[in-house]
Design a protein around this motif. Structure first.
Motif, mmCIF file in Angstrom:
data_model
loop_
_atom_site.group_PDB
_atom_site.id
_atom_site.type_symbol
_atom_site.label_atom_id
_atom_site.label_comp_id
_atom_site.label_asym_id
_atom_site.label_seq_id
_atom_site.Cartn_x
_atom_site.Cartn_y
_atom_site.Cartn_z
ATOM 1 N N HIS A 238 42.379 30.930 36.189
ATOM 2 C CA HIS A 238 43.750 31.131 36.669
ATOM 3 C C HIS A 238 43.710 31.557 38.122
ATOM 4 O O HIS A 238 42.818 32.299 38.531
ATOM 5 C CB HIS A 238 44.447 32.210 35.844
ATOM 6 N N ARG A 239 44.667 31.069 38.887
ATOM 7 C CA ARG A 239 44.788 31.452 40.294
ATOM 8 C C ARG A 239 46.248 31.795 40.543
ATOM 9 O O ARG A 239 47.143 30.969 40.335
ATOM 10 C CB ARG A 239 44.353 30.316 41.210
ATOM 11 N N ALA A 240 46.493 33.033 40.975
ATOM 12 C CA ALA A 240 47.849 33.487 41.243
ATOM 13 C C ALA A 240 48.038 33.624 42.748
ATOM 14 O O ALA A 240 47.300 34.370 43.409
ATOM 15 C CB ALA A 240 48.107 34.830 40.566
ATOM 16 N N ARG A 241 49.004 32.918 43.281
ATOM 17 C CA ARG A 241 49.264 32.985 44.713
ATOM 18 C C ARG A 241 49.945 34.302 45.074
ATOM 19 O O ARG A 241 50.847 34.757 44.372
ATOM 20 C CB ARG A 241 50.149 31.819 45.148
ATOM 21 N N LEU A 242 49.518 34.910 46.161
ATOM 22 C CA LEU A 242 50.157 36.124 46.628
ATOM 23 C C LEU A 242 51.537 35.805 47.186
ATOM 24 O O LEU A 242 51.755 34.748 47.787
ATOM 25 C CB LEU A 242 49.320 36.809 47.711
ATOM 26 N N GLY A 243 52.442 36.751 46.972
ATOM 27 C CA GLY A 243 53.780 36.582 47.517
ATOM 28 C C GLY A 243 54.657 35.645 46.732
ATOM 29 O O GLY A 243 55.688 35.201 47.222
ATOM 30 N N GLY B 2 45.117 34.615 50.258
ATOM 31 C CA GLY B 2 46.426 34.245 49.750
ATOM 32 C C GLY B 2 46.507 34.083 48.256
ATOM 33 O O GLY B 2 47.537 33.625 47.745
ATOM 34 N N ALA B 3 45.463 34.457 47.517
ATOM 35 C CA ALA B 3 45.500 34.295 46.062
ATOM 36 C C ALA B 3 44.534 35.266 45.404
ATOM 37 O O ALA B 3 43.584 35.757 46.027
ATOM 38 C CB ALA B 3 45.150 32.862 45.675
ATOM 39 N N LEU B 4 44.771 35.523 44.146
ATOM 40 C CA LEU B 4 43.906 36.337 43.297
ATOM 41 C C LEU B 4 43.523 35.480 42.098
ATOM 42 O O LEU B 4 44.400 34.919 41.427
ATOM 43 C CB LEU B 4 44.644 37.595 42.846
ATOM 44 N N SER B 5 42.231 35.372 41.833
ATOM 45 C CA SER B 5 41.747 34.500 40.764
ATOM 46 C C SER B 5 41.205 35.311 39.592
ATOM 47 O O SER B 5 40.616 36.383 39.778
ATOM 48 C CB SER B 5 40.636 33.579 41.278
#
Length: 220
Positions: free
Chosen positions: A215-220, A198-201
Protein backbone atom coordinates in the motif's frame (compact mmCIF):
# COMPACT_ATOMS: atom_id res chain seq x y z
CA UNK A 1 2.38 -14.18 11.84
CA UNK A 2 3.75 -11.96 9.11
CA UNK A 3 5.24 -8.60 9.87
CA UNK A 4 4.49 -5.15 8.53
CA UNK A 5 6.72 -2.10 8.21
CA UNK A 6 6.19 1.58 7.43
CA UNK A 7 8.71 2.76 4.90
CA UNK A 8 9.45 5.49 2.45
CA UNK A 9 9.87 4.06 -1.05
CA UNK A 10 10.38 6.09 -4.24
CA UNK A 11 7.55 6.46 -6.75
CA UNK A 12 7.74 4.60 -10.08
CA UNK A 13 10.39 6.06 -12.34
CA UNK A 14 14.11 5.96 -13.18
CA UNK A 15 15.24 6.17 -9.54
CA UNK A 16 13.03 3.29 -8.41
CA UNK A 17 14.04 1.18 -11.41
CA UNK A 18 17.75 1.86 -10.84
CA UNK A 19 17.38 0.78 -7.22
CA UNK A 20 15.46 -2.37 -8.16
CA UNK A 21 18.20 -3.37 -10.59
CA UNK A 22 20.94 -2.53 -8.07
CA UNK A 23 19.37 -4.78 -5.40
CA UNK A 24 18.18 -7.42 -7.86
CA UNK A 25 14.52 -7.22 -6.91
CA UNK A 26 11.58 -4.86 -7.38
CA UNK A 27 9.89 -4.39 -4.00
CA UNK A 28 6.60 -3.32 -5.61
CA UNK A 29 6.11 -6.11 -8.13
CA UNK A 30 8.29 -8.65 -6.33
CA UNK A 31 10.02 -9.45 -9.62
CA UNK A 32 13.72 -10.23 -9.87
CA UNK A 33 15.99 -7.83 -11.75
CA UNK A 34 19.33 -8.37 -13.45
CA UNK A 35 21.95 -6.59 -11.35
CA UNK A 36 24.29 -4.24 -13.24
CA UNK A 37 27.49 -5.35 -11.47
CA UNK A 38 28.60 -8.91 -10.75
CA UNK A 39 29.92 -8.04 -7.30
CA UNK A 40 26.45 -7.02 -6.08
CA UNK A 41 24.87 -10.48 -6.06
CA UNK A 42 26.59 -11.61 -2.87
CA UNK A 43 26.67 -8.21 -1.19
CA UNK A 44 22.99 -7.24 -1.33
CA UNK A 45 21.18 -10.36 -0.03
CA UNK A 46 19.75 -8.77 3.11
CA UNK A 47 18.98 -5.44 1.43
CA UNK A 48 17.25 -7.33 -1.38
CA UNK A 49 15.05 -9.16 1.13
CA UNK A 50 13.71 -5.93 2.61
CA UNK A 51 13.39 -4.07 -0.71
CA UNK A 52 14.60 -0.58 -1.49
CA UNK A 53 13.30 1.73 1.21
CA UNK A 54 13.97 4.03 4.13
CA UNK A 55 12.74 2.63 7.43
CA UNK A 56 10.31 4.84 9.32
CA UNK A 57 8.74 2.21 11.59
CA UNK A 58 10.71 -1.02 11.62
CA UNK A 59 9.03 -4.40 10.96
CA UNK A 60 6.49 -5.38 13.60
CA UNK A 61 3.79 -7.96 14.20
CA UNK A 62 0.27 -6.64 14.57
CA UNK A 63 -1.08 -6.12 18.05
CA UNK A 64 -3.92 -8.33 19.17
CA UNK A 65 -7.21 -6.93 17.91
CA UNK A 66 -5.64 -5.06 14.98
CA UNK A 67 -5.98 -6.13 11.36
CA UNK A 68 -4.20 -5.31 8.13
CA UNK A 69 -7.28 -3.36 7.06
CA UNK A 70 -7.14 -1.30 10.26
CA UNK A 71 -3.48 -0.48 9.66
CA UNK A 72 -3.98 0.56 6.03
CA UNK A 73 -6.95 2.75 6.93
CA UNK A 74 -4.97 4.47 9.69
CA UNK A 75 -2.06 5.08 7.31
CA UNK A 76 -4.42 6.76 4.84
CA UNK A 77 -5.84 9.04 7.54
CA UNK A 78 -2.38 9.94 8.83
CA UNK A 79 -0.95 10.61 5.37
CA UNK A 80 -3.88 12.83 4.42
CA UNK A 81 -3.05 15.16 7.29
CA UNK A 82 0.65 15.60 6.44
CA UNK A 83 1.77 17.87 3.62
CA UNK A 84 4.55 16.67 1.29
CA UNK A 85 7.91 18.19 2.16
CA UNK A 86 11.38 18.30 0.69
CA UNK A 87 15.06 18.27 1.56
CA UNK A 88 17.98 19.34 -0.57
CA UNK A 89 18.66 15.91 -2.02
CA UNK A 90 20.28 12.53 -1.43
CA UNK A 91 23.82 11.27 -1.84
CA UNK A 92 25.69 7.97 -1.70
CA UNK A 93 27.63 7.44 1.54
CA UNK A 94 29.11 4.75 3.76
CA UNK A 95 26.98 4.42 6.88
CA UNK A 96 28.12 2.02 9.62
CA UNK A 97 29.77 -0.22 7.03
CA UNK A 98 26.88 -0.16 4.56
CA UNK A 99 26.47 1.81 1.37
CA UNK A 100 23.33 3.90 1.55
CA UNK A 101 21.61 6.97 0.22
CA UNK A 102 21.54 9.64 2.93
CA UNK A 103 20.20 13.20 3.00
CA UNK A 104 22.22 16.09 1.67
CA UNK A 105 21.71 19.19 3.76
CA UNK A 106 19.29 19.69 6.65
CA UNK A 107 17.45 16.45 7.53
CA UNK A 108 15.38 17.78 10.44
CA UNK A 109 12.08 17.53 8.52
CA UNK A 110 12.77 13.85 7.85
CA UNK A 111 13.60 13.26 11.52
CA UNK A 112 10.36 14.91 12.64
CA UNK A 113 8.27 12.94 10.17
CA UNK A 114 9.86 9.64 11.19
CA UNK A 115 9.19 10.34 14.88
CA UNK A 116 5.55 11.08 14.10
CA UNK A 117 5.21 7.77 12.26
CA UNK A 118 6.82 5.81 15.10
CA UNK A 119 4.52 7.26 17.75
CA UNK A 120 1.31 7.37 15.72
CA UNK A 121 1.41 3.68 14.78
CA UNK A 122 2.74 2.27 18.03
CA UNK A 123 -0.73 1.01 18.92
CA UNK A 124 -0.55 -1.42 16.01
CA UNK A 125 2.68 -3.05 17.20
CA UNK A 126 2.58 -6.25 19.22
CA UNK A 127 5.10 -6.40 22.08
CA UNK A 128 8.50 -7.77 21.14
CA UNK A 129 8.94 -11.47 21.74
CA UNK A 130 12.00 -12.36 23.81
CA UNK A 131 13.80 -13.83 20.81
CA UNK A 132 13.09 -10.73 18.73
CA UNK A 133 14.50 -8.50 21.46
CA UNK A 134 17.57 -10.72 21.75
CA UNK A 135 18.22 -10.37 18.01
CA UNK A 136 18.70 -6.64 18.56
CA UNK A 137 21.67 -7.48 20.85
CA UNK A 138 20.60 -5.17 23.68
CA UNK A 139 23.88 -5.84 25.50
CA UNK A 140 25.64 -3.87 22.74
CA UNK A 141 23.25 -0.91 22.91
CA UNK A 142 23.52 2.23 24.99
CA UNK A 143 21.16 2.77 27.92
CA UNK A 144 19.07 5.13 25.82
CA UNK A 145 18.96 2.73 22.87
CA UNK A 146 17.78 -0.10 25.13
CA UNK A 147 15.04 2.17 26.46
CA UNK A 148 13.93 2.98 22.91
CA UNK A 149 13.99 -0.73 22.04
CA UNK A 150 11.73 -1.53 24.99
CA UNK A 151 9.41 1.41 24.29
CA UNK A 152 9.10 1.24 20.51
CA UNK A 153 10.49 -2.18 19.57
CA UNK A 154 13.48 -0.66 17.76
CA UNK A 155 16.51 1.22 19.08
CA UNK A 156 17.15 3.48 16.09
CA UNK A 157 14.26 5.93 16.52
CA UNK A 158 13.81 9.48 17.82
CA UNK A 159 17.23 11.11 18.36
CA UNK A 160 18.94 7.85 17.29
CA UNK A 161 17.21 7.91 13.88
CA UNK A 162 19.16 8.57 10.71
CA UNK A 163 17.26 8.60 7.44
CA UNK A 164 18.95 6.24 4.97
CA UNK A 165 18.12 3.97 2.06
CA UNK A 166 20.30 0.87 2.21
CA UNK A 167 22.15 -0.22 -0.93
CA UNK A 168 24.28 -3.11 0.37
CA UNK A 169 24.85 -5.48 3.23
CA UNK A 170 27.78 -4.77 5.55
CA UNK A 171 31.01 -4.32 3.56
CA UNK A 172 34.71 -4.39 4.22
CA UNK A 173 36.58 -1.16 3.58
CA UNK A 174 37.94 -2.66 0.35
CA UNK A 175 34.44 -3.60 -0.84
CA UNK A 176 33.14 -0.13 0.01
CA UNK A 177 35.96 1.49 -1.94
CA UNK A 178 35.12 -0.66 -4.96
CA UNK A 179 31.34 -0.29 -4.87
CA UNK A 180 30.88 3.35 -3.86
CA UNK A 181 32.04 4.77 -7.21
CA UNK A 182 29.72 2.33 -9.00
CA UNK A 183 26.78 3.41 -6.84
CA UNK A 184 27.56 7.08 -7.41
CA UNK A 185 27.74 6.54 -11.18
CA UNK A 186 24.44 4.63 -11.24
CA UNK A 187 22.40 6.75 -8.83
CA UNK A 188 23.62 10.33 -9.20
CA UNK A 189 21.92 10.87 -12.60
CA UNK A 190 18.52 9.68 -11.29
CA UNK A 191 18.39 11.07 -7.75
CA UNK A 192 15.83 13.87 -7.32
CA UNK A 193 16.93 17.37 -6.34
CA UNK A 194 15.17 18.45 -4.28
CA UNK A 195 14.09 15.16 -2.76
CA UNK A 196 10.35 15.39 -2.09
CA UNK A 197 8.85 12.95 0.38
CA UNK A 198 5.29 12.62 -0.82
CA UNK A 199 4.06 9.20 0.31
CA UNK A 200 4.13 6.66 3.11
CA UNK A 201 4.31 2.98 2.16
CA UNK A 202 3.24 -0.16 3.98
CA UNK A 203 5.39 -3.22 3.32
CA UNK A 204 4.48 -6.76 4.36
CA UNK A 205 6.61 -9.85 4.85
CA UNK A 206 5.67 -13.04 3.03
CA UNK A 207 6.26 -16.66 4.03
CA UNK A 208 9.74 -16.56 2.49
CA UNK A 209 10.76 -13.51 4.52
CA UNK A 210 10.60 -11.08 1.57
CA UNK A 211 9.11 -7.64 2.07
CA UNK A 212 6.87 -6.19 -0.65
CA UNK A 213 4.97 -2.93 -0.83
CA UNK A 214 1.25 -3.58 -0.35
CA UNK A 215 0.00 0.00 0.00
CA UNK A 216 1.15 3.52 -0.76
CA UNK A 217 -0.61 6.50 0.80
CA UNK A 218 0.04 9.90 -0.72
CA UNK A 219 0.73 12.72 1.71
CA UNK A 220 -1.73 15.55 1.75
Amino acid sequence: MKRYALYYAPPPGPWAETAARWLGRDAVSGEARMQPHLALAGLTASARRYGFHATLKAPFRLAEGSSEEDLLAAVEVFAAGIAPFSVEGLRVAVLDGFLALVPAGDASALDTFAAQVVVRFERFRAPLAAEDRARRRPEQLSVRQRALLDTYGYPWVMEEFRFHMTLTDRLTSEQSARLQPLAEADFTPVLPRPFVLGALSVFAEDAEGLFTEIHRARLG
